[in-house]
Design an enzyme around this catalytic site. Structure first.
Site, PDB file in Angstrom:
ATOM      1  CG  ASP A  97     -57.706 -21.190  10.750  1.00  0.00           C
ATOM      2  OD1 ASP A  97     -57.353 -22.053  11.637  1.00  0.00           O
ATOM      3  OD2 ASP A  97     -58.731 -21.749   9.910  1.00  0.00           O
TER       4      ASP A  97
ATOM      5  CE1 TYR B  44     -61.993 -27.087   4.635  1.00  0.00           C
ATOM      6  CE2 TYR B  44     -60.500 -27.212   6.331  1.00  0.00           C
ATOM      7  CZ  TYR B  44     -61.644 -27.701   5.822  1.00  0.00           C
ATOM      8  OH  TYR B  44     -62.289 -28.665   6.691  1.00  0.00           O
TER       9      TYR B  44
ATOM     10  CE1 TYR C 283     -64.165 -32.217   3.647  1.00  0.00           C
ATOM     11  CE2 TYR C 283     -62.417 -33.546   4.867  1.00  0.00           C
ATOM     12  CZ  TYR C 283     -63.326 -32.544   4.641  1.00  0.00           C
ATOM     13  OH  TYR C 283     -62.969 -31.411   5.529  1.00  0.00           O
TER      14      TYR C 283
ATOM     15  CE  LYS D 159     -55.828 -29.415  10.587  1.00  0.00           C
ATOM     16  NZ  LYS D 159     -56.403 -30.765  10.033  1.00  0.00           N
TER      17      LYS D 159
HETATM   18  C1  LIG Z   1     -56.815 -23.868   8.618  1.00  0.00           C
HETATM   19  C2  LIG Z   1     -57.600 -24.945   9.192  1.00  0.00           C
HETATM   20  N1  LIG Z   1     -58.564 -24.289   9.794  1.00  0.00           N
HETATM   21  C3  LIG Z   1     -59.716 -25.239  10.538  1.00  0.00           C
HETATM   22  C4  LIG Z   1     -59.670 -26.482  10.289  1.00  0.00           C
HETATM   23  C5  LIG Z   1     -60.855 -27.279  10.692  1.00  0.00           C
HETATM   24  O1  LIG Z   1     -60.416 -28.038  11.855  1.00  0.00           O
HETATM   25  P1  LIG Z   1     -61.380 -29.152  12.159  1.00  0.00           P
HETATM   26  O2  LIG Z   1     -61.276 -30.266  11.234  1.00  0.00           O
HETATM   27  O3  LIG Z   1     -60.567 -29.686  13.713  1.00  0.00           O
HETATM   28  O4  LIG Z   1     -62.660 -28.872  12.602  1.00  0.00           O
HETATM   29  C6  LIG Z   1     -58.727 -27.120   9.444  1.00  0.00           C
HETATM   30  C7  LIG Z   1     -58.721 -28.492   9.165  1.00  0.00           C
HETATM   31  O5  LIG Z   1     -58.061 -29.065   8.326  1.00  0.00           O
HETATM   32  C8  LIG Z   1     -57.759 -25.897   9.091  1.00  0.00           C
HETATM   33  O6  LIG Z   1     -56.689 -26.779   7.999  1.00  0.00           O
END
Ligand SMILES: Cc1ncc(COP(=O)(O)O)c(C=O)c1O
Length: 400
Positions: free
Chosen positions: A223, A133, A6, A250
């Site tokens: 998610d 996101y 980014y 995460k």
């Molecule tokens: C809600 C959510 N989903 C998916 C992701 C993507 O995860 P990764 O960075 O491990 O691909 C993130 C990353 O910040 C996230 O906050």
């Protein structure tokens, strides 16, 4: 050359070099800083946790990786069983992958193929949230509400099968009334939209989403890559409203190694469980169920349960509410706290210029984004350390 995330490589500020890390502290050549964002929400136990480190070492001495195609191993089996045990309902069918974005891709692929397998291939619509996101791979970006992605896709001709709605009950009802019969799934970041601006919304939205998904025969996907493992105050938001598929990442590995899981309910799994080979889920990341990741994830969950992390998160929330209660500044639009998250939203992003440097001088590492300055600290943070982080956020405004 190392290409940073980014970032405009030409103009970005030089990144800070970390030479060691322990507890909540990152060590640089110039001294220590509290990591106020837990390496993008993942390092929930802080750094160099002796038990987590030991779990990795012990597994590395056995074997670090084997493919999961045609082979299996105890760490993967144990982690799948543990996730099935701690997740609610019959979220029992665990598919591993190497990152949160990929876990989301897999969840979406599951939902689309679930409908093909049961003879409903017309259901190609996906309901998603404005300001969502879900990661940086393309389908994850499409169900996210990301202007960079829409910018790229306007050149390619974006497919109109994703509907983005705000988190209001009216919008939810209207979306189902209009598109309910053609939806394969609804995907949300439950209760807390992180990268979209730390937006918090109400449980009633999710409760109603659950009812409508049932009524219209639509899979509900949570998610919980960011919210999972306590960040909103609940162990999983899924403990409050049960989805059909959940994506975790995460904090799954306590921030030690990138890994993720897409866990499906029996209903979703059963649509794939068949004699016909073409009903199988055709996915298989090389590093899925990496044994080091599984071993450290098992230890992370053990410590989370044994040391009552939900109480630690409650304490973070209480301290943050207390510290931020009397704070106001005309440049700040809103103060938001939930679980292990606290943020200040300002009217004008420019106000936050210079904040990372200000924080660093006070021994805090922070990275504001858009018009948000926030903390998602490691859950092991001590009260006085958390107060330092929070006062850094508020006292910044007194210096401008
Ligand atoms: C809600 C959510 N989903 C998916 C992701 C993507 O995860 P990764 O960075 O491990 O691909 C993130 C990353 O910040 C996230 O906050």
């Amino acid at each position: 050359m190392l290409w940073y995330p980014y970032a405009q490589m030409k103009t970005m500020a030089p990144p800070i070099e970390v030479v060691d890390a322990r507890g909540v502290y990152l060590y640089t050549r110039d001294g220590a800083m509290i990591d106020s964002i837990s390496s993008w929400w993942s390092a929930i136990h802080g750094y160099k946790h002796p038990e987590l480190t030991q779990a990795i070492i012990e597994q590395a001495e056995r074997f670090s990786h084997v493919m999961l195609g045609g082979l299996t191993h105890e760490p993967a089996q144990r982690l799948a069983a543990k996730l099935a045990e701690i997740l609610p309902g019959d979220l029992d069918y665990c598919f591993f992958s190497d990152s949160g974005s990929v876990a989301v891709e897999i969840a979406l692929k599951m939902a689309l193929q679930y409908n093909v397998n049961r003879g409903q291939s017309g259901r190609v619509g996906i309901l998603a949230l404005k300001n969502g996101y879900h990661g940086d791979t393309f389908k994850a970006m499409e169900v996210g509400d990301d202007s960079d992605y829409h910018f790229i896709l306007s050149a390619l001709g974006k497919r109109a099968d994703v509907y983005h709605i705000p988190t209001t009950l009216d919008a939810l009802e209207a979306a189902f009334a209009r598109h309910g019969e053609e939806l394969s799934c609804m995907i949300v970041e439950p209760l807390l939209q992180g990268a979209g601006g730390m937006l918090m919304y109400d449980l009633t939205f999710l409760q109603r989403a659950r009812e409508l998904c049932d009524e219209y025969d639509v899979l509900l996907i949570f998610d919980e890559v960011a919210t999972g493992f306590g960040r909103t105050g609940a162990r999983f938001v899924a403990d409050l409203v049960t989805p059909d598929i959940i994506a975790l990442g995460k904090a799954l590995t306590g921030g030690y190694i990138g890994h993720a899981a897409t866990v499906a309910s029996k209903k979703a799994f059963d649509a794939f469980y068949d004699d016909a080979p073409d009903r199988a889920l055709m996915h298989g990341p090389t590093f899925m169920a990496n044994p080091l990741a599984c071993a450290v994830a098992l230890k992370s969950i053990e410590v989370f349960e044994r040391d009552d992390y939900l109480a630690k998160i409650k304490r973070i929330e209480t301290i943050a509410r207390r510290e931020l209660a009397d704070f106001n500044d005309p440049r700040v639009r809103e103060v938001r706290v939930r679980g292990g998250v606290a943020c200040l939203e300002v009217y004008e992003p420019d106000v936050l210029k210079g904040y990372p440097e200000f924080a660093r001088k006070r021994g805090v590492f922070s990275r504001p984004f858009k018009n948000i300055v926030y903390t998602t600290p490691p859950y092991i943070i001590e009260e006085e350390e958390l107060i330092r982080v929070l006062r850094t956020m508020t006292e910044f405004f007194a210096t401008r």
